[in-house]
Design a protein around this motif. Structure first.
Motif, mmCIF file in Angstrom:
data_model
loop_
_atom_site.group_PDB
_atom_site.id
_atom_site.type_symbol
_atom_site.label_atom_id
_atom_site.label_comp_id
_atom_site.label_asym_id
_atom_site.label_seq_id
_atom_site.Cartn_x
_atom_site.Cartn_y
_atom_site.Cartn_z
ATOM 1 N N HIS A 102 -1.512 -3.201 4.681
ATOM 2 C CA HIS A 102 -2.739 -3.779 4.104
ATOM 3 C C HIS A 102 -2.787 -5.287 4.345
ATOM 4 C CE1 HIS A 102 -3.692 0.012 2.201
ATOM 5 N NE2 HIS A 102 -4.784 -0.514 1.696
ATOM 6 N N LEU A 107 -6.728 -6.710 4.438
ATOM 7 C CA LEU A 107 -7.461 -6.047 3.352
ATOM 8 C C LEU A 107 -7.160 -6.756 2.033
ATOM 9 C CD1 LEU A 107 -6.800 -2.357 4.421
ATOM 10 C CD2 LEU A 107 -8.882 -3.706 4.770
ATOM 11 N N ILE A 110 -5.518 -2.931 -2.573
ATOM 12 C CA ILE A 110 -4.785 -1.719 -2.233
ATOM 13 C C ILE A 110 -4.864 -0.757 -3.411
ATOM 14 C CG2 ILE A 110 -2.560 -2.636 -3.035
ATOM 15 C CD1 ILE A 110 -1.279 -1.074 -0.637
#
Length: 127
Positions: A102, A107, A110
């Motif tokens: 991630h 990103l 999570i």
């Protein structure tokens, strides 16, 4: 008994942001005193809010991280990482490869299976 909460992004077609699913092994209906508890919940947490106290104890297998990055890009994260919440702070002790995947994908959040714990629980995980 298990309680799960799933946070979903707000979309144009749905105004659903959160829903609960409850199940009880003792047959109690959801919401009864027997089915209420402090079981795990599924949440999307910001990566920067999860403390990783054991992160530096070993290196991740970079091939596994790359495979996870490809999978997450194609179908999303399938298995949440386990996180313990103690006094409003989140601690991650597993899911190292998923967490790094991630991070490397950029990103911001999570999916986590969050359990509440005590300071004693935290000390136990740090041993």
């Amino acid at each position: 008994m298990a309680n799960f909460v799933v946070q979903l992004p707000k979309t144009n077609s749905f105004n659903l942001k959160r829903f609960c699913v409850s199940a009880s092994s003792n047959g109690s209906p959801p919401g009864s005193s027997e089915s209420r508890g402090s079981g795990p919940v599924i949440l999307e947490l910001p990566l920067d809010k999860i403390r990783r106290p054991l992160m530096r104890t070993r290196a991740n297998d970079q091939n596994k991280v790359k495979e996870l990055m490809d999978s997450i890009q194609q179908i999303g994260l399938q298995v949440p990482i386990d996180v313990i919440e103690v006094d409003g702070n989140y601690y991650g002790f597993s899911g190292c490869h998923r967490y790094e995947a991630h991070q490397r994908l950029g990103l911001p959040t999570i999916r986590c299976k969050v359990r509440r714990g005590t300071k004693e629980t935290l000390r136990h995980h740090l041993r």
